[in-house]
Design an enzyme around this catalytic site. Structure first.
Site, PDB file in Angstrom:
ATOM      1  N   LYS A   1       8.549  23.151 -13.594  1.00  0.00           N
ATOM      2  CA  LYS A   1       7.598  22.062 -13.331  1.00  0.00           C
ATOM      3  C   LYS A   1       7.196  22.049 -11.859  1.00  0.00           C
ATOM      4  O   LYS A   1       6.017  21.843 -11.526  1.00  0.00           O
ATOM      5  CB  LYS A   1       8.194  20.712 -13.743  1.00  0.00           C
ATOM      6  CG  LYS A   1       7.221  19.583 -13.447  1.00  0.00           C
ATOM      7  CD  LYS A   1       7.445  18.344 -14.257  1.00  0.00           C
ATOM      8  CE  LYS A   1       6.305  17.340 -13.991  1.00  0.00           C
ATOM      9  NZ  LYS A   1       6.421  16.133 -14.771  1.00  0.00           N
TER      10      LYS A   1
ATOM     11  N   HIS B   1       9.316   9.111 -27.556  1.00  0.00           N
ATOM     12  CA  HIS B   1       8.315   9.978 -26.926  1.00  0.00           C
ATOM     13  C   HIS B   1       8.670  11.463 -27.084  1.00  0.00           C
ATOM     14  O   HIS B   1       7.842  12.277 -27.497  1.00  0.00           O
ATOM     15  CB  HIS B   1       8.162   9.614 -25.448  1.00  0.00           C
ATOM     16  CG  HIS B   1       7.245  10.536 -24.707  1.00  0.00           C
ATOM     17  ND1 HIS B   1       5.886  10.554 -24.921  1.00  0.00           N
ATOM     18  CD2 HIS B   1       7.494  11.503 -23.783  1.00  0.00           C
ATOM     19  CE1 HIS B   1       5.323  11.479 -24.153  1.00  0.00           C
ATOM     20  NE2 HIS B   1       6.285  12.071 -23.452  1.00  0.00           N
TER      21      HIS B   1
ATOM     22  N   HIS C   1       1.274  16.844 -26.270  1.00  0.00           N
ATOM     23  CA  HIS C   1       1.144  15.427 -25.930  1.00  0.00           C
ATOM     24  C   HIS C   1      -0.076  14.747 -26.542  1.00  0.00           C
ATOM     25  O   HIS C   1      -0.069  13.534 -26.710  1.00  0.00           O
ATOM     26  CB  HIS C   1       1.136  15.248 -24.405  1.00  0.00           C
ATOM     27  CG  HIS C   1       2.506  15.347 -23.794  1.00  0.00           C
ATOM     28  ND1 HIS C   1       3.269  16.492 -23.852  1.00  0.00           N
ATOM     29  CD2 HIS C   1       3.260  14.432 -23.131  1.00  0.00           C
ATOM     30  CE1 HIS C   1       4.420  16.286 -23.247  1.00  0.00           C
ATOM     31  NE2 HIS C   1       4.444  15.053 -22.791  1.00  0.00           N
TER      32      HIS C   1
ATOM     33  N   GLU D   1      11.275  17.934 -24.507  1.00  0.00           N
ATOM     34  CA  GLU D   1      10.564  18.318 -23.280  1.00  0.00           C
ATOM     35  C   GLU D   1      11.119  19.626 -22.710  1.00  0.00           C
ATOM     36  O   GLU D   1      10.392  20.388 -22.081  1.00  0.00           O
ATOM     37  CB  GLU D   1      10.664  17.205 -22.228  1.00  0.00           C
ATOM     38  CG  GLU D   1      10.002  15.893 -22.614  1.00  0.00           C
ATOM     39  CD  GLU D   1       8.486  15.848 -22.354  1.00  0.00           C
ATOM     40  OE1 GLU D   1       7.916  16.875 -21.928  1.00  0.00           O
ATOM     41  OE2 GLU D   1       7.885  14.784 -22.598  1.00  0.00           O
TER      42      GLU D   1
ATOM     43  N   HIS E   1       0.748  11.385 -28.317  1.00  0.00           N
ATOM     44  CA  HIS E   1       0.255  10.062 -27.917  1.00  0.00           C
ATOM     45  C   HIS E   1      -0.393   9.340 -29.093  1.00  0.00           C
ATOM     46  O   HIS E   1      -0.247   8.123 -29.239  1.00  0.00           O
ATOM     47  CB  HIS E   1      -0.715  10.197 -26.736  1.00  0.00           C
ATOM     48  CG  HIS E   1      -0.008  10.555 -25.447  1.00  0.00           C
ATOM     49  ND1 HIS E   1      -0.670  10.979 -24.324  1.00  0.00           N
ATOM     50  CD2 HIS E   1       1.305  10.543 -25.127  1.00  0.00           C
ATOM     51  CE1 HIS E   1       0.211  11.214 -23.369  1.00  0.00           C
ATOM     52  NE2 HIS E   1       1.413  10.962 -23.830  1.00  0.00           N
TER      53      HIS E   1
ATOM     54  N   ASN F   1       1.256  19.138 -20.682  1.00  0.00           N
ATOM     55  CA  ASN F   1       0.930  18.205 -21.767  1.00  0.00           C
ATOM     56  C   ASN F   1       0.949  18.882 -23.132  1.00  0.00           C
ATOM     57  O   ASN F   1       0.443  18.309 -24.105  1.00  0.00           O
ATOM     58  CB  ASN F   1      -0.446  17.581 -21.529  1.00  0.00           C
ATOM     59  CG  ASN F   1      -0.477  16.751 -20.261  1.00  0.00           C
ATOM     60  OD1 ASN F   1       0.518  16.106 -19.933  1.00  0.00           O
ATOM     61  ND2 ASN F   1      -1.581  16.790 -19.548  1.00  0.00           N
TER      62      ASN F   1
ATOM     63  N   ARG G   1       0.817  -1.230   0.000  1.00  0.00           N
ATOM     64  CA  ARG G   1       0.000   0.000   0.000  1.00  0.00           C
ATOM     65  C   ARG G   1       0.844   1.271   0.000  1.00  0.00           C
ATOM     66  O   ARG G   1       0.369   2.345   0.371  1.00  0.00           O
ATOM     67  CB  ARG G   1      -0.979   0.040   1.178  1.00  0.00           C
ATOM     68  CG  ARG G   1      -1.983  -1.087   1.136  1.00  0.00           C
ATOM     69  CD  ARG G   1      -3.234  -0.746   1.909  1.00  0.00           C
ATOM     70  NE  ARG G   1      -4.182  -1.841   1.823  1.00  0.00           N
ATOM     71  CZ  ARG G   1      -4.259  -2.832   2.702  1.00  0.00           C
ATOM     72  NH1 ARG G   1      -3.463  -2.837   3.749  1.00  0.00           N
ATOM     73  NH2 ARG G   1      -5.132  -3.789   2.540  1.00  0.00           N
TER      74      ARG G   1
ATOM     75  N   GLU H   1      -3.469  17.553 -11.408  1.00  0.00           N
ATOM     76  CA  GLU H   1      -3.899  17.976 -12.742  1.00  0.00           C
ATOM     77  C   GLU H   1      -5.401  18.242 -12.828  1.00  0.00           C
ATOM     78  O   GLU H   1      -6.099  17.689 -13.673  1.00  0.00           O
ATOM     79  CB  GLU H   1      -3.466  16.941 -13.784  1.00  0.00           C
ATOM     80  CG  GLU H   1      -3.421  17.544 -15.187  1.00  0.00           C
ATOM     81  CD  GLU H   1      -2.814  16.601 -16.220  1.00  0.00           C
ATOM     82  OE1 GLU H   1      -1.703  16.112 -16.003  1.00  0.00           O
ATOM     83  OE2 GLU H   1      -3.466  16.389 -17.240  1.00  0.00           O
TER      84      GLU H   1
ATOM     85  N   ARG I   1      -1.789  22.090 -14.387  1.00  0.00           N
ATOM     86  CA  ARG I   1      -0.768  21.079 -14.710  1.00  0.00           C
ATOM     87  C   ARG I   1      -0.922  20.539 -16.128  1.00  0.00           C
ATOM     88  O   ARG I   1       0.041  20.065 -16.728  1.00  0.00           O
ATOM     89  CB  ARG I   1      -0.807  19.938 -13.683  1.00  0.00           C
ATOM     90  CG  ARG I   1       0.300  18.927 -13.924  1.00  0.00           C
ATOM     91  CD  ARG I   1       0.503  17.961 -12.785  1.00  0.00           C
ATOM     92  NE  ARG I   1       1.548  17.013 -13.120  1.00  0.00           N
ATOM     93  CZ  ARG I   1       2.137  16.195 -12.265  1.00  0.00           C
ATOM     94  NH1 ARG I   1       1.785  16.205 -10.993  1.00  0.00           N
ATOM     95  NH2 ARG I   1       3.076  15.367 -12.659  1.00  0.00           N
TER      96      ARG I   1
ATOM     97  N   LYS J   1       3.793  11.535 -11.163  1.00  0.00           N
ATOM     98  CA  LYS J   1       2.975  10.698 -12.046  1.00  0.00           C
ATOM     99  C   LYS J   1       3.713   9.375 -12.240  1.00  0.00           C
ATOM    100  O   LYS J   1       4.875   9.367 -12.660  1.00  0.00           O
ATOM    101  CB  LYS J   1       2.773  11.362 -13.404  1.00  0.00           C
ATOM    102  CG  LYS J   1       1.689  12.416 -13.410  1.00  0.00           C
ATOM    103  CD  LYS J   1       1.408  12.885 -14.830  1.00  0.00           C
ATOM    104  CE  LYS J   1       0.350  13.969 -14.851  1.00  0.00           C
ATOM    105  NZ  LYS J   1       0.144  14.523 -16.208  1.00  0.00           N
TER     106      LYS J   1
HETATM  107  N1  GLY Z   1       4.563  14.976 -17.843  1.00  0.00           N
HETATM  108  C1  GLY Z   1       3.482  15.813 -17.510  1.00  0.00           C
HETATM  109  C2  GLY Z   1       3.239  15.911 -16.048  1.00  0.00           C
HETATM  110  O1  GLY Z   1       4.022  15.437 -15.264  1.00  0.00           O
HETATM  111  O2  GLY Z   1       2.237  16.458 -15.649  1.00  0.00           O
END
Ligand code: GLY
Length: 374
Positions: free
Chosen positions: A232, A271, A253, A190, A257, A250, A126, A242, A246, A148
């Site tokens: 960031k 990527h 993205h 990025e 994707h 993206n 957990r 998000e 946040r 993430k």
């Molecule tokens: N890679 C996008 C984020 O971490 O929100």
């Protein structure tokens, strides 16, 4: 941001009880023991890595962790690892190694390992703590920071996962020297993203110093990593899960994707390459929607080209499906809400925003035009 002895910089991600430091500098692997020891309740760590990174950096990490027992599992390198089979293997291995609730897992590798190991740490007993030791530029500036974690599904990328913040991030800019040029430049996609989404001065700095940075200048690399991480961190502090801002991270993205899915998550498109192409398309879409000048997408593509990067669909080798099929792939993106595509658009370089009401027809026409350039 604070500069510390030895030139190492620290960016604090201030998330209250889940706050942590991102340490950015040269030679951090060699000092990993001193950095990590304060987190340990017993002198023992479990390292998840991949076979390529293990060959390059695991011994240096072991040396840096002198006096700490190191158990390590190296998974196959590559995006295909980021799925249920290798995830199950990693979790079962951590259990077999008797990793306990108060132990710390180390993620040594790029985005695939960081995401998979972070998710394993999130669900193991957990939740156990973990430390990110990102070895790719992409992981140093993006995926290792912000919590993430997750794996891919057959239905799409990153669809299974959890928010689980690391306890520490060690970004050793020296290890970037071992990256193949293509991987370095993919990560640079990025870095460019940060300038494009929120800092025009940073983008202008990259236009000037990006080529020297790509050639290997470590001070410039550290500056780019530290600035990206600081940007960031501030966004994640304001919007950890998000709900709003946040999503700016993206930028590019949604296109990326779909292109990754269309190319089978293969070596045809990395990527970060998809992010760079996606950013260029997002600026082109913004211009088509009358949000920004023609100059903005041209400037984005000019910089990517000057860096020797992919910047359009024509740069992707092999066949691509048609615009309609790419639209269908986008519809599976996590950024879909009530069946509507959310895009990150821009009013200019450094001025991105979240748009929830983008006309699908305009997007499909843009893709048709981009495909016709192939
Ligand atoms: N890679 C996008 C984020 O971490 O929100």
């Amino acid at each position: 941001m604070t500069a510390a002895a030895g030139g190492t910089e620290t960016v604090r991600v201030d998330l209250g009880a889940r706050a942590y430091d991102v340490r950015i500098g040269d030679g951090l692997l060699a000092r990993a023991g001193a950095e990590i020891a304060p987190l340990l309740r017993r002198p023992r760590v479990a390292v998840l890595t991949d076979e390529t990174v293990a060959g390059l950096h695991l011994e240096a990490l072991r040396a840096g962790l002198a006096g700490i027992e190191v158990r390590a599992l190296a998974l196959p390198a590559g995006e295909a690892t980021k799925g249920w089979p290798e995830f199950t293997r990693a979790v079962e291995w951590l259990l077999a190694e008797r990793v306990e609730r108060r132990d710390v897992v180390l993620a040594l590798g790029g985005g695939v390992i960081g995401d998979l190991a972070g998710f394993a740490a999130a669900v193991l007993r957990r939740g156990v703590r973990f430390v990110q030791i990102p070895t790719s530029l992409l992981a140093q500036v993006d995926s290792s920071v912000g919590g993430k974690t997750g794996i891919n599904s057959a239905q799409g990328k990153n669809l299974i996962g959890a928010f689980h913040q690391p306890s520490l991030v060690l970004a050793d800019v020296g290890v970037l020297d071992t990256l193949p040029a293509r991987d370095f430049l993919a990560g640079y996609g990025e870095v460019v993203k940060y300038g494009l989404l929120g800092d025009a001065d940073f983008f202008a700095w990259l236009e000037a110093d990006g080529p020297a940075l790509a050639r290997g200048d470590r001070d410039l690399r550290q500056r780019a990593v530290a600035h990206s991480v600081a940007m960031k961190a501030r966004i994640v502090e304001r919007d950890e899960t998000e709900e709003g801002e946040r999503a700016l991270l993206n930028l590019g993205h949604t296109f990326c994707h779909a292109l990754e899915a269309a190319t089978g998550y293969s070596g045809r498109l990395l990527h970060g390459e998809g992010v760079a192409i996606g950013c260029a398309l997002a600026f082109e879409l913004s211009q088509k929607l009358g949000l920004c000048s023609q100059e903005a997408p041209s400037r984005v593509r000019a910089h990517l080209r000057a860096m020797g990067m992919k910047c359009d669909l024509s740069d992707i080798p092999g066949d691509l499906p048609g615009a309609e099929a790419l639209m269908a792939l986008m519809a599976q993106d996590k950024k879909v809400e009530d069946g509507r595509l959310r895009f990150i658009l821009a009013r200019g370089i450094g001025s991105a925003f979240v748009a929830a009401d983008v006309d699908g027809g305009t997007v499909q026409r843009l893709l048709s035009e981009a495909l016709a350039r192939r």
